[in-house]
Scaffold this motif. Structure first.
Motif, PDB file in Angstrom:
ATOM      1  N   LEU A  67       0.839  -1.192   0.000  1.00 51.67           N
ATOM      2  CA  LEU A  67       0.000   0.000   0.000  1.00 51.67           C
ATOM      3  C   LEU A  67       0.874   1.242   0.000  1.00 51.67           C
ATOM      4  O   LEU A  67       1.783   1.389   0.821  1.00 51.67           O
ATOM      5  CB  LEU A  67      -0.917   0.001   1.229  1.00 51.67           C
ATOM      6  N   THR A  68       0.589   2.092  -0.926  1.00 50.63           N
ATOM      7  CA  THR A  68       1.379   3.310  -1.039  1.00 50.63           C
ATOM      8  C   THR A  68       0.932   4.334  -0.005  1.00 50.63           C
ATOM      9  O   THR A  68      -0.116   4.210   0.638  1.00 50.63           O
ATOM     10  CB  THR A  68       1.230   3.891  -2.450  1.00 50.63           C
ATOM     11  N   SER A  69       1.718   5.362   0.133  1.00 52.65           N
ATOM     12  CA  SER A  69       1.389   6.430   1.076  1.00 52.65           C
ATOM     13  C   SER A  69       0.165   7.216   0.624  1.00 52.65           C
ATOM     14  O   SER A  69      -0.567   7.774   1.458  1.00 52.65           O
ATOM     15  CB  SER A  69       2.586   7.376   1.232  1.00 52.65           C
ATOM     16  N   ASP A  70      -0.112   7.251  -0.700  1.00 52.36           N
ATOM     17  CA  ASP A  70      -1.297   7.947  -1.183  1.00 52.36           C
ATOM     18  C   ASP A  70      -2.572   7.255  -0.745  1.00 52.36           C
ATOM     19  O   ASP A  70      -3.603   7.903  -0.520  1.00 52.36           O
ATOM     20  CB  ASP A  70      -1.268   8.046  -2.712  1.00 52.36           C
ATOM     21  N   TYR A  71      -2.494   5.908  -0.624  1.00 51.57           N
ATOM     22  CA  TYR A  71      -3.669   5.166  -0.168  1.00 51.57           C
ATOM     23  C   TYR A  71      -3.844   5.288   1.347  1.00 51.57           C
ATOM     24  O   TYR A  71      -4.959   5.450   1.839  1.00 51.57           O
ATOM     25  CB  TYR A  71      -3.532   3.699  -0.578  1.00 51.57           C
ATOM     26  N   LEU A  72      -2.759   5.171   2.078  1.00 50.24           N
ATOM     27  CA  LEU A  72      -2.852   5.253   3.538  1.00 50.24           C
ATOM     28  C   LEU A  72      -3.127   6.673   4.000  1.00 50.24           C
ATOM     29  O   LEU A  72      -3.898   6.885   4.944  1.00 50.24           O
ATOM     30  CB  LEU A  72      -1.547   4.725   4.164  1.00 50.24           C
ATOM     31  N   HIS A  73      -2.528   7.637   3.360  1.00 49.41           N
ATOM     32  CA  HIS A  73      -2.709   9.048   3.732  1.00 49.41           C
ATOM     33  C   HIS A  73      -3.077   9.828   2.472  1.00 49.41           C
ATOM     34  O   HIS A  73      -2.209  10.422   1.822  1.00 49.41           O
ATOM     35  CB  HIS A  73      -1.429   9.613   4.361  1.00 49.41           C
ATOM     36  N   PRO A  74      -4.362   9.769   2.090  1.00 50.38           N
ATOM     37  CA  PRO A  74      -4.747  10.443   0.843  1.00 50.38           C
ATOM     38  C   PRO A  74      -4.577  11.948   0.953  1.00 50.38           C
ATOM     39  O   PRO A  74      -4.807  12.553   2.002  1.00 50.38           O
ATOM     40  CB  PRO A  74      -6.221  10.054   0.671  1.00 50.38           C
ATOM     41  N   ALA A  75      -4.200  12.529  -0.141  1.00 53.80           N
ATOM     42  CA  ALA A  75      -4.007  13.973  -0.172  1.00 53.80           C
ATOM     43  C   ALA A  75      -5.355  14.677  -0.206  1.00 53.80           C
ATOM     44  O   ALA A  75      -6.316  14.162  -0.782  1.00 53.80           O
ATOM     45  CB  ALA A  75      -3.182  14.358  -1.406  1.00 53.80           C
ATOM     46  N   PRO A  76      -5.476  15.814   0.444  1.00 50.19           N
ATOM     47  CA  PRO A  76      -6.756  16.542   0.418  1.00 50.19           C
ATOM     48  C   PRO A  76      -7.076  17.014  -0.990  1.00 50.19           C
ATOM     49  O   PRO A  76      -6.179  17.267  -1.797  1.00 50.19           O
ATOM     50  CB  PRO A  76      -6.500  17.726   1.369  1.00 50.19           C
ATOM     51  N   PRO A  77      -8.372  17.106  -1.321  1.00 53.01           N
ATOM     52  CA  PRO A  77      -8.729  17.530  -2.680  1.00 53.01           C
ATOM     53  C   PRO A  77      -8.337  18.978  -2.918  1.00 53.01           C
ATOM     54  O   PRO A  77      -8.276  19.797  -2.000  1.00 53.01           O
ATOM     55  CB  PRO A  77     -10.252  17.344  -2.719  1.00 53.01           C
ATOM     56  N   SER A  78      -8.104  19.267  -4.156  1.00 49.49           N
ATOM     57  CA  SER A  78      -7.768  20.637  -4.517  1.00 49.49           C
ATOM     58  C   SER A  78      -9.022  21.504  -4.480  1.00 49.49           C
ATOM     59  O   SER A  78     -10.145  21.020  -4.352  1.00 49.49           O
ATOM     60  CB  SER A  78      -7.129  20.672  -5.902  1.00 49.49           C
ATOM     61  N   ALA A  79      -8.788  22.812  -4.597  1.00 49.51           N
ATOM     62  CA  ALA A  79      -9.919  23.740  -4.570  1.00 49.51           C
ATOM     63  C   ALA A  79     -10.847  23.507  -5.758  1.00 49.51           C
ATOM     64  O   ALA A  79     -12.080  23.576  -5.632  1.00 49.51           O
ATOM     65  CB  ALA A  79      -9.409  25.181  -4.571  1.00 49.51           C
ATOM     66  N   GLU A  80     -10.287  23.178  -6.914  1.00 47.89           N
ATOM     67  CA  GLU A  80     -11.110  22.931  -8.099  1.00 47.89           C
ATOM     68  C   GLU A  80     -11.972  21.689  -7.918  1.00 47.89           C
ATOM     69  O   GLU A  80     -13.165  21.688  -8.257  1.00 47.89           O
ATOM     70  CB  GLU A  80     -10.196  22.772  -9.313  1.00 47.89           C
ATOM     71  N   GLU A  81     -11.391  20.617  -7.358  1.00 48.01           N
ATOM     72  CA  GLU A  81     -12.169  19.397  -7.118  1.00 48.01           C
ATOM     73  C   GLU A  81     -13.254  19.616  -6.084  1.00 48.01           C
ATOM     74  O   GLU A  81     -14.375  19.111  -6.224  1.00 48.01           O
ATOM     75  CB  GLU A  81     -11.234  18.277  -6.670  1.00 48.01           C
ATOM     76  N   ALA A  82     -12.954  20.362  -5.023  1.00 47.74           N
ATOM     77  CA  ALA A  82     -13.953  20.624  -3.991  1.00 47.74           C
ATOM     78  C   ALA A  82     -15.118  21.444  -4.534  1.00 47.74           C
ATOM     79  O   ALA A  82     -16.293  21.146  -4.266  1.00 47.74           O
ATOM     80  CB  ALA A  82     -13.304  21.335  -2.805  1.00 47.74           C
ATOM     81  N   VAL A  83     -14.806  22.471  -5.328  1.00 45.46           N
ATOM     82  CA  VAL A  83     -15.870  23.299  -5.893  1.00 45.46           C
ATOM     83  C   VAL A  83     -16.721  22.491  -6.871  1.00 45.46           C
ATOM     84  O   VAL A  83     -17.959  22.607  -6.895  1.00 45.46           O
ATOM     85  CB  VAL A  83     -15.262  24.537  -6.576  1.00 45.46           C
ATOM     86  N   SER A  84     -16.090  21.640  -7.678  1.00 48.13           N
ATOM     87  CA  SER A  84     -16.840  20.806  -8.617  1.00 48.13           C
ATOM     88  C   SER A  84     -17.765  19.847  -7.879  1.00 48.13           C
ATOM     89  O   SER A  84     -18.916  19.625  -8.293  1.00 48.13           O
ATOM     90  CB  SER A  84     -15.877  20.029  -9.514  1.00 48.13           C
ATOM     91  N   ASN A  85     -17.287  19.277  -6.765  1.00 47.32           N
ATOM     92  CA  ASN A  85     -18.117  18.367  -5.983  1.00 47.32           C
ATOM     93  C   ASN A  85     -19.308  19.095  -5.372  1.00 47.32           C
ATOM     94  O   ASN A  85     -20.439  18.583  -5.375  1.00 47.32           O
ATOM     95  CB  ASN A  85     -17.265  17.730  -4.882  1.00 47.32           C
ATOM     96  N   ILE A  86     -19.079  20.295  -4.844  1.00 45.02           N
ATOM     97  CA  ILE A  86     -20.176  21.053  -4.231  1.00 45.02           C
ATOM     98  C   ILE A  86     -21.203  21.454  -5.280  1.00 45.02           C
ATOM     99  O   ILE A  86     -22.424  21.362  -5.061  1.00 45.02           O
ATOM    100  CB  ILE A  86     -19.607  22.279  -3.500  1.00 45.02           C
ATOM    101  N   LEU A  87     -20.729  21.898  -6.442  1.00 48.21           N
ATOM    102  CA  LEU A  87     -21.662  22.290  -7.492  1.00 48.21           C
ATOM    103  C   LEU A  87     -22.449  21.096  -8.023  1.00 48.21           C
ATOM    104  O   LEU A  87     -23.623  21.223  -8.395  1.00 48.21           O
ATOM    105  CB  LEU A  87     -20.897  22.956  -8.645  1.00 48.21           C
ATOM    106  N   TYR A  88     -21.822  19.921  -8.043  1.00 44.51           N
ATOM    107  CA  TYR A  88     -22.516  18.732  -8.534  1.00 44.51           C
ATOM    108  C   TYR A  88     -23.615  18.304  -7.569  1.00 44.51           C
ATOM    109  O   TYR A  88     -24.691  17.873  -7.995  1.00 44.51           O
ATOM    110  CB  TYR A  88     -21.508  17.597  -8.734  1.00 44.51           C
ATOM    111  N   ASN A  89     -23.363  18.407  -6.264  1.00 44.41           N
ATOM    112  CA  ASN A  89     -24.339  17.969  -5.272  1.00 44.41           C
ATOM    113  C   ASN A  89     -25.359  19.034  -4.919  1.00 44.41           C
ATOM    114  O   ASN A  89     -26.300  18.752  -4.166  1.00 44.41           O
ATOM    115  CB  ASN A  89     -23.617  17.535  -3.985  1.00 44.41           C
ATOM    116  N   THR A  90     -25.196  20.249  -5.405  1.00 49.24           N
ATOM    117  CA  THR A  90     -26.159  21.308  -5.115  1.00 49.24           C
ATOM    118  C   THR A  90     -27.228  21.323  -6.193  1.00 49.24           C
ATOM    119  O   THR A  90     -26.908  21.360  -7.380  1.00 49.24           O
ATOM    120  CB  THR A  90     -25.456  22.673  -5.065  1.00 49.24           C
ATOM    121  N   PRO A  91     -28.509  21.264  -5.818  1.00 49.54           N
ATOM    122  CA  PRO A  91     -29.557  21.288  -6.853  1.00 49.54           C
ATOM    123  C   PRO A  91     -29.571  22.613  -7.576  1.00 49.54           C
ATOM    124  O   PRO A  91     -29.258  23.662  -6.997  1.00 49.54           O
ATOM    125  CB  PRO A  91     -30.846  21.066  -6.047  1.00 49.54           C
TER     126      PRO A  91
END
Length: 315
Positions: A61-85
């Protein structure tokens, strides 16, 4: 003399020994390959098998799997916009809550509803109940419309003689509650129409009439109890309770906000709704909480430090 005889006998025996060894060595060389062939063909030990068939090793198991990196600002905004009606293009009219304190006498309800109907308002909910005062009743009205038109209707209602006051709770923190009594089938959605048309309260008869060959009484019993268990767990999630159970349906009582009641009705609809009754919304404003320390600080700030602001230099 004896020494010479011993040496001569030893020299005579040496060729014999050498010939015997020479005869033995070919025999060993011939038997040795056969022994090795037998050992290799019959060897089934675990060690040799594991060496000849190594196990597939999974990558570590790599360190990325054990300690995943936090999402970037672009990924977080895309996730929020996708889940917002999405916001509707046309905004619905604002909901207004009227709290009318009226005189407890006949004809008040018809006069109030007549004024609202004359202005073209569709009343979403209307609840009338007595208060702690014998001659006073509380009327909670929920309607939708433009703010200017709603204000004109409120003033016109307040001009009525038996009306003491009309309060508009729009924009205030209020406690909203509505009571729901809903009767849900526990036989399954395919039997709902038969339950509505049948006068017989026995649900087992419906199951036997529409049963397949595999539908035994035990399977029918498991099916009804499984539906009842699911409805009971769903009611507990919404802080409701099952108040009545029969052989083919269950009655659930729920007191919550209108939005939560709408969500609960949508979730139990796949089971099959036989009857539903809603009381309408009742509202009461929340009481403000005052902090003594905050009041003292505000009074101290109002008093100031005693320095005349007009004597201070500009700026």
């Amino acid at each position: 003399m004896w020494a010479s005889r011993i040496l001569s006998s030893a020299t005579r025996a040496a060729p014999l020994a050498n010939s015997a060894l020479a005869a033995i060595k070919p025999a060993r060389t011939l038997t040795t390959p056969m022994m090795t062939l037998r050992q290799s063909s019959s060897s089934t030990s675990a060690i040799s098998y594991k060496r000849s068939h190594p196990h597939k090793r999974h990558p570590a198991l790599t360190s990325d799997y054990l300690h995943p990196a936090p999402p970037s600002a672009e990924e977080a905004v895309s996730n929020i916009l996708y889940n917002t009606p999405p916001i509707g293009m046309t905004r619905t009219k604002q909901r207004h809550i009227f709290n009318c304190l009226v005189q407890n006498e006949p004809g008040v309800l018809s006069r109030v509803s007549g004024i609202l109907a004359g202005r073209g308002f569709n009343i979403d909910s209307l609840v009338v109940a007595k208060t702690e005062v014998a001659d006073l009743s509380r009327m909670t009205i929920v309607l939708r419309g433009e703010s200017n038109t709603i204000e004109q209707a409120r003033r016109q209602l307040e001009d009525l003689v038996p009306v003491w006051a009309v309060l508009d709770y729009t924009g205030f923190k209020v406690i909203e509650r509505e009571l729901l009594l809903i009767k849900v089938s526990i036989l399954g959605p395919e039997h709902v129409r038969a339950q509505m048309n049948s006068r017989s309260p026995n649900g087992w008869q419906l199951l036997q009439e529409d049963a397949d060959e595999d539908m035994t009484p035990s399977n029918a019993l498991r099916q009804t109890h499984g539906h009842l268990k699911s409805l009971t767990e769903l009611s507990k999630l919404f802080q409701g309770k099952v108040v009545d159970v029969s052989g083919d349906c269950a009655v659930i009582e729920l007191s919550a906000k209108p939005d939560r009641i709408d969500a609960f009705v949508k979730l139990v609809k796949p089971f099959g709704i036989l009857e539903a009754a809603r009381s309408g919304m009742m509202a009461m404003p929340r009481s403000p909480i005052y902090d003594r320390h905050e009041l003292e600080e505000d009074e101290a700030q109002e008093e100031g430090s005693g320095v005349d602001a007009s004597m201070l230099p500009p700026g």
